[in-house]
Every structure is written in C-alpha cells, then in structure tokens.
Design an enzyme around this catalytic site. Structure first.
Site, PDB file in Angstrom:
ATOM      1  N   GLU A 103      16.613  12.473 -38.120  1.00  0.00           N
ATOM      2  CA  GLU A 103      17.744  11.678 -37.543  1.00  0.00           C
ATOM      3  C   GLU A 103      19.004  11.930 -38.658  1.00  0.00           C
ATOM      4  O   GLU A 103      18.826  12.152 -39.787  1.00  0.00           O
ATOM      5  CB  GLU A 103      17.360  10.023 -37.350  1.00  0.00           C
ATOM      6  CG  GLU A 103      17.221   9.841 -35.794  1.00  0.00           C
ATOM      7  CD  GLU A 103      18.475   9.970 -35.149  1.00  0.00           C
ATOM      8  OE1 GLU A 103      19.293  10.732 -35.283  1.00  0.00           O
ATOM      9  OE2 GLU A 103      18.588   9.242 -33.910  1.00  0.00           O
ATOM     10  N   ASP A 104      20.190  11.657 -37.713  1.00  0.00           N
ATOM     11  CA  ASP A 104      21.260  11.763 -38.562  1.00  0.00           C
ATOM     12  C   ASP A 104      21.804  10.416 -39.070  1.00  0.00           C
ATOM     13  O   ASP A 104      21.844  10.258 -40.303  1.00  0.00           O
ATOM     14  CB  ASP A 104      22.535  12.063 -37.762  1.00  0.00           C
ATOM     15  CG  ASP A 104      22.550  11.543 -36.354  1.00  0.00           C
ATOM     16  OD1 ASP A 104      21.933  10.641 -36.060  1.00  0.00           O
ATOM     17  OD2 ASP A 104      23.610  11.453 -35.856  1.00  0.00           O
ATOM     18  N   ASP A 107      21.439   3.446 -36.879  1.00  0.00           N
ATOM     19  CA  ASP A 107      22.599   2.268 -36.894  1.00  0.00           C
ATOM     20  C   ASP A 107      21.828   1.107 -36.374  1.00  0.00           C
ATOM     21  O   ASP A 107      21.309   0.313 -37.249  1.00  0.00           O
ATOM     22  CB  ASP A 107      23.564   2.864 -35.723  1.00  0.00           C
ATOM     23  CG  ASP A 107      24.856   1.823 -35.695  1.00  0.00           C
ATOM     24  OD1 ASP A 107      24.950   0.650 -36.860  1.00  0.00           O
ATOM     25  OD2 ASP A 107      25.409   1.867 -34.818  1.00  0.00           O
ATOM     26  N   PHE A 156      31.892   3.034 -39.838  1.00  0.00           N
ATOM     27  CA  PHE A 156      32.017   4.460 -39.076  1.00  0.00           C
ATOM     28  C   PHE A 156      32.004   5.536 -39.951  1.00  0.00           C
ATOM     29  O   PHE A 156      33.044   5.735 -40.714  1.00  0.00           O
ATOM     30  CB  PHE A 156      32.821   4.325 -37.857  1.00  0.00           C
ATOM     31  CG  PHE A 156      32.575   5.301 -36.846  1.00  0.00           C
ATOM     32  CD1 PHE A 156      31.360   5.150 -36.033  1.00  0.00           C
ATOM     33  CD2 PHE A 156      33.470   6.423 -36.938  1.00  0.00           C
ATOM     34  CE1 PHE A 156      31.217   6.333 -35.169  1.00  0.00           C
ATOM     35  CE2 PHE A 156      33.209   7.846 -35.864  1.00  0.00           C
ATOM     36  CZ  PHE A 156      32.032   7.468 -34.932  1.00  0.00           C
ATOM     37  N   ARG A 169      31.920  17.235 -36.547  1.00  0.00           N
ATOM     38  CA  ARG A 169      30.634  17.589 -36.839  1.00  0.00           C
ATOM     39  C   ARG A 169      30.365  18.683 -38.052  1.00  0.00           C
ATOM     40  O   ARG A 169      29.556  18.795 -38.897  1.00  0.00           O
ATOM     41  CB  ARG A 169      29.860  18.058 -35.813  1.00  0.00           C
ATOM     42  CG  ARG A 169      29.462  16.933 -34.731  1.00  0.00           C
ATOM     43  CD  ARG A 169      28.505  17.524 -33.842  1.00  0.00           C
ATOM     44  NE  ARG A 169      28.379  16.475 -32.485  1.00  0.00           N
ATOM     45  CZ  ARG A 169      27.813  15.562 -32.326  1.00  0.00           C
ATOM     46  NH1 ARG A 169      27.261  15.123 -33.210  1.00  0.00           N
ATOM     47  NH2 ARG A 169      27.564  14.736 -31.060  1.00  0.00           N
TER      48      ARG A 169
HETATM   49  P1  IMP Z   1      21.258   3.580 -33.082  1.00  0.00           P
HETATM   50  O1  IMP Z   1      20.393   3.808 -31.741  1.00  0.00           O
HETATM   51  O2  IMP Z   1      22.120   2.355 -32.907  1.00  0.00           O
HETATM   52  O3  IMP Z   1      20.502   3.614 -34.308  1.00  0.00           O
HETATM   53  O4  IMP Z   1      22.274   4.715 -33.188  1.00  0.00           O
HETATM   54  C1  IMP Z   1      21.990   5.956 -33.590  1.00  0.00           C
HETATM   55  C2  IMP Z   1      23.281   6.830 -32.887  1.00  0.00           C
HETATM   56  O5  IMP Z   1      24.467   6.178 -33.171  1.00  0.00           O
HETATM   57  C3  IMP Z   1      23.427   8.157 -34.013  1.00  0.00           C
HETATM   58  O6  IMP Z   1      22.569   8.995 -33.894  1.00  0.00           O
HETATM   59  C4  IMP Z   1      24.650   8.518 -33.863  1.00  0.00           C
HETATM   60  O7  IMP Z   1      24.926   9.215 -32.796  1.00  0.00           O
HETATM   61  C5  IMP Z   1      25.744   7.057 -33.492  1.00  0.00           C
HETATM   62  N1  IMP Z   1      26.156   6.480 -34.630  1.00  0.00           N
HETATM   63  C6  IMP Z   1      25.667   5.509 -35.435  1.00  0.00           C
HETATM   64  N2  IMP Z   1      26.609   5.037 -36.205  1.00  0.00           N
HETATM   65  C7  IMP Z   1      27.465   6.131 -36.252  1.00  0.00           C
HETATM   66  C8  IMP Z   1      28.897   6.576 -37.339  1.00  0.00           C
HETATM   67  O8  IMP Z   1      28.780   5.602 -38.304  1.00  0.00           O
HETATM   68  N3  IMP Z   1      29.345   7.794 -37.150  1.00  0.00           N
HETATM   69  C9  IMP Z   1      28.848   8.624 -36.039  1.00  0.00           C
HETATM   70  N4  IMP Z   1      27.866   8.086 -35.398  1.00  0.00           N
HETATM   71  C10 IMP Z   1      27.159   6.972 -35.186  1.00  0.00           C
HETATM   72 MG    MG Z   2      23.287  11.104 -32.712  1.00  0.00          MG
END
Ligand code: IMP
Ligand code: MG
Length: 178
Positions: A103-104, A107, A156, A169
């Site tokens: 995963e990137d 959050d 962010f 990106r």
């Molecule tokens: P989660 O499902 O809340 O864990 O969110 C994960 C997804 O939210 C990531 O795969 C990103 O696409 C997006 N995301 C969350 N935080 C950031 C950030 O700081 N920058 C860019 N994308 C983010």
């Molecule tokens: Mg993503």
C-alpha cells in the site's frame, strides 16, 4: 533539497527526499528478503498510489517472488460486502500463498480493513502488509502493517506515487501540505 511546490490550489513543502525514501526501501527489502527466503511470496500491489513504492521495493527483492496488481474502485469500503464486488484484477489463486500486500499509505485503515477479508476468503498461507506510510494517529480500523517505511503525523502528503486530486504522483520526493 527540493523547493516548495504548488499543486492545484495548495502549497506543499519538502518533507522526505528521494535519498531518505530509498534508504528505507532498501531496509524493508532486506527484511523481506530475510523473512521470505524460500517462501516465494506474492506481492499484491494496491493501485494506484503504491505503484512507485512497489516498483522500487520489488526490484530490490532478491528472493523468488511474484507480483500482481489490484485496484479498488472508488466506492470500495463503503460496506464490507460491497468491497468484494468492487475488486478488480485479482486473478491469481491466493490459496496457500504467502501474500504481501503493498500500500502507499494507511490513513484511517478503512481501505485495508475492507480488503483483508476478501484476501482471507481464499485462505492464503500468510498475509502481511508493506506500506510506504502510516499515519498512526489517524488510524480508526485495526490494521497492522509489518513493514512500514515511515510513520508520519496526520498531515496531507503528496509525491512518490501519492496524489492530490490526481496530480503530484510523479514527484520523486515527498511533500507535505504547507
Ligand atoms: P484509508 O482507507 O483511510 O487508510 O486511506 C487510504 C487511502 O487514502 C490511500 O490509499 C490514499 O489514496 C488516500 N490518502 C490518505 N492520506 C493521504 C495523503 O496524505 N496523501 C494522499 N493520499 C492519501
Ligand atoms: Mg491510494
């Protein structure tokens, strides 16, 4: 060090440079090479954001390994049953495989919390998560990543595969909202 940048309407400042990122990717690859020697893990990349991290990590793996890509549609995670149907591109049988999800960023953890049960249905031998970033204070779902390049504050960020409204990106360094 890189300069401040503007993407769409927002300003971003340098946060982690490419060299710092590379050092952590090298360290994670070393750990994975040790942990998965002889296990032929399947690297399962969650698109889009993790493509750059996944490519850098994958090219540093020296063990026998395979790679596959999945994309979760924009409404994945609205419900746990919905996530199953919105999964695109998962073709490899995972049964009996050692799976490493890439995963990137984690959050809230919602994306992975909805995806993990889908993986579990196929009864893999093991499942671990490798993520470029984690925001520990933003976590709302019980998701644990074994391999983490950086833990960051709940701010962010953009670059190294991560986008702000689809832009940014391609930046080799990571930036944070000013
Ligand atoms: P989660 O499902 O809340 O864990 O969110 C994960 C997804 O939210 C990531 O795969 C990103 O696409 C997006 N995301 C969350 N935080 C950031 C950030 O700081 N920058 C860019 N994308 C983010
Ligand atoms: Mg993503």
């Amino acid at each position: 060090m890189s300069q401040n940048i503007t993407i769409h309407d927002k300003s971003f400042v340098p946060f982690i440079d490419a060299e710092g990122i590379n050092q952590r990717v090298v360290a994670l690859a070393k750990q994975i090479n040790e942990d998965y020697a002889g296990k032929n893990p399947l690297i399962l990349v969650i698109l889009n954001g993790s493509f750059m991290f996944a490519a850098d990590l994958f090219r540093k793996l020296t063990i026998e390994t395979t790679i596959s890509f999945v994309r979760l549609s924009s409404y994945a995670g609205t419900s746990s049953t919905g996530a199953v149907n919105t999964l695109l591109g998962i073709k490899e049988p995972l049964t009996g495989r050692h799976v490493i999800i890439v995963e990137d960023i984690i959050d809230t953890g919602k994306t992975l919390a909805s995806f993990l049960p889908v993986i579990a249905q196929q009864e893999p031998e093991s499942v671990e998560i490798a993520t470029f970033l984690v925001k520990p204070t933003a976590l709302k779902y019980p998701v644990h990543a074994r391999y983490v390049a950086f833990e960051i504050e709940d701010r962010f960020v953009v670059g190294y595969g991560l986008d702000y409204d689809e832009l940014g990106r391609n930046l080799p360094n990571l930036y944070v909202l000013a």
